[in-house]
Scaffold this active site. Sequence first.
Site, PDB file in Angstrom:
ATOM      1  N   TYR A  51      62.116  16.194  27.497  1.00  0.00           N
ATOM      2  CA  TYR A  51      63.322  15.836  28.241  1.00  0.00           C
ATOM      3  C   TYR A  51      62.933  15.049  29.487  1.00  0.00           C
ATOM      4  CZ  TYR A  51      67.682  16.430  30.886  1.00  0.00           C
ATOM      5  OH  TYR A  51      68.830  16.207  31.597  1.00  0.00           O
ATOM      6  N   ASP A  65      69.218  13.616  44.128  1.00  0.00           N
ATOM      7  CA  ASP A  65      69.922  13.388  42.871  1.00  0.00           C
ATOM      8  C   ASP A  65      71.406  13.139  43.147  1.00  0.00           C
ATOM      9  OD1 ASP A  65      70.554  13.255  40.171  1.00  0.00           O
ATOM     10  OD2 ASP A  65      70.673  15.431  39.941  1.00  0.00           O
ATOM     11  N   ASP A  92      68.320  11.961  30.432  1.00  0.00           N
ATOM     12  CA  ASP A  92      69.494  12.130  31.290  1.00  0.00           C
ATOM     13  C   ASP A  92      69.930  10.749  31.772  1.00  0.00           C
ATOM     14  OD1 ASP A  92      71.295  12.648  33.320  1.00  0.00           O
ATOM     15  OD2 ASP A  92      69.969  13.954  34.469  1.00  0.00           O
ATOM     16  N   ASP A  94      72.826  10.177  33.393  1.00  0.00           N
ATOM     17  CA  ASP A  94      73.845  10.350  34.433  1.00  0.00           C
ATOM     18  C   ASP A  94      75.239  10.001  33.887  1.00  0.00           C
ATOM     19  OD1 ASP A  94      71.944  11.263  36.150  1.00  0.00           O
ATOM     20  OD2 ASP A  94      71.873   9.502  37.423  1.00  0.00           O
ATOM     21  N   HIS A 119      72.104  11.836  27.313  1.00  0.00           N
ATOM     22  CA  HIS A 119      73.394  12.449  27.601  1.00  0.00           C
ATOM     23  C   HIS A 119      74.083  11.728  28.746  1.00  0.00           C
ATOM     24  CE1 HIS A 119      72.087  14.823  31.157  1.00  0.00           C
ATOM     25  NE2 HIS A 119      71.046  15.237  30.464  1.00  0.00           N
ATOM     26  N   GLU A 121      77.514  12.121  31.360  1.00  0.00           N
ATOM     27  CA  GLU A 121      78.295  13.212  31.935  1.00  0.00           C
ATOM     28  C   GLU A 121      79.650  12.740  32.441  1.00  0.00           C
ATOM     29  OE1 GLU A 121      76.350  13.815  36.273  1.00  0.00           O
ATOM     30  OE2 GLU A 121      74.947  13.709  34.594  1.00  0.00           O
ATOM     31  N   CYS A 129      74.056  16.677  41.718  1.00  0.00           N
ATOM     32  CA  CYS A 129      73.344  17.679  40.930  1.00  0.00           C
ATOM     33  C   CYS A 129      74.342  18.669  40.353  1.00  0.00           C
ATOM     34  CB  CYS A 129      72.321  18.402  41.805  1.00  0.00           C
ATOM     35  SG  CYS A 129      71.543  19.812  40.983  1.00  0.00           S
ATOM     36  N   ARG A 164      77.838  15.539  28.314  1.00  0.00           N
ATOM     37  CA  ARG A 164      77.730  16.655  29.246  1.00  0.00           C
ATOM     38  C   ARG A 164      79.038  16.798  30.009  1.00  0.00           C
ATOM     39  NH1 ARG A 164      73.609  16.965  34.486  1.00  0.00           N
ATOM     40  NH2 ARG A 164      75.227  17.499  35.989  1.00  0.00           N
ATOM     41  N   GLU A 194      77.408  22.176  31.638  1.00  0.00           N
ATOM     42  CA  GLU A 194      76.567  22.452  32.796  1.00  0.00           C
ATOM     43  C   GLU A 194      77.071  23.638  33.596  1.00  0.00           C
ATOM     44  OE1 GLU A 194      73.801  22.470  34.007  1.00  0.00           O
ATOM     45  OE2 GLU A 194      73.410  20.574  35.042  1.00  0.00           O
ATOM     46  N   ASN A 216      71.140  24.414  29.621  1.00  0.00           N
ATOM     47  CA  ASN A 216      70.249  23.971  30.702  1.00  0.00           C
ATOM     48  C   ASN A 216      69.713  25.186  31.439  1.00  0.00           C
ATOM     49  OD1 ASN A 216      68.949  22.725  32.813  1.00  0.00           O
ATOM     50  ND2 ASN A 216      70.806  22.008  33.836  1.00  0.00           N
TER      51      ASN A 216
END
Length: 307
Positions: A51, A65, A92, A94, A119, A121, A129, A164, A194, A216
């Site tokens: 990942y 982040d 990731d 975002d 992914h 989101e 974050c 996500r 998440e 996660n």
Amino acid sequence: MSGLYSSTVPPTDRRRALRDSLTSTRITRLPGAFSPLVARAVQDKGFEGVYVSGAVVAADLALPDIGLTTLTEVAGRARQIARATDLPVLVDADTGFGEPMSAARTVSELEDAGIAGCHLEDQVNPKRCGHLDGKEVVPTEVMLRRIGAAVKERRDDQFVICARTDAAGVEGIDSAVERAKAYADAGADLIFTEALRTPAEFEKFRAAVDVPLLANMTEFGKSELLGAKTLEDLGYNAVIFPVTTLRIAMGQVEQALGDIASTGTQRDWLDRMQHRSRLYELLRYREYNEFDTSVFTYSPDTYDPTA
């Protein structure tokens, strides 16, 4: 592992391996890698995938982040990591780095980088974050456009598109469930919810959503740290440990630097270091040397500087 300079396992095969693992009876474990060498170690220890965390890419650039990294930076690091392993790499991405058209380009760039999946989101861009308070999520229809654009741009139908949702901590778990169902209907292959907190919440989400699910297990966040076997028993198909290797490494680095600053030597840390010989094993130093010897043609007796 094949190929000295890059994996010889075609990207489509790695994408297919990730898809197959998501429908197997065993949970797919994907530790986060902050460098290609860490990815090599992940493969060496027998995990099913690697990942690449957006938070880790940002942290490695000494940035928080909060949506400051770019597609170029994330895709570049992901490409380096995918090169160093035969395992499928999940990235990731975002919010897709912008509008739905940007999400489409993100998928294209990650496919070109040899990535197995990514992914996207449903946070407002720029994101935060996922385990911090104060997050905002976009309306469901906006996220559906992100997913739709990504699915439309995907050239390899084996590339895994994961959606996500951060809605559980903003609108409640029931809203997150409804969003997950809509995202799956829009073409998402995998759902990542998440910041669920307890085994009961993970179980509730699993019972309500009939698609592969990713959990996660990040440290110091809102989720109780559950073992891979527990998550497998709850019906989850994949688990990421996104920041674990970076946190371990940086914890050790800071302690060692403190000791060196006070004592002037690293001598007390020798037993806690990776030995040179082990590093050379991971780097495949012997194989590079053998290859170099086999192709080396220069000899001082035959070299003509005027040729």
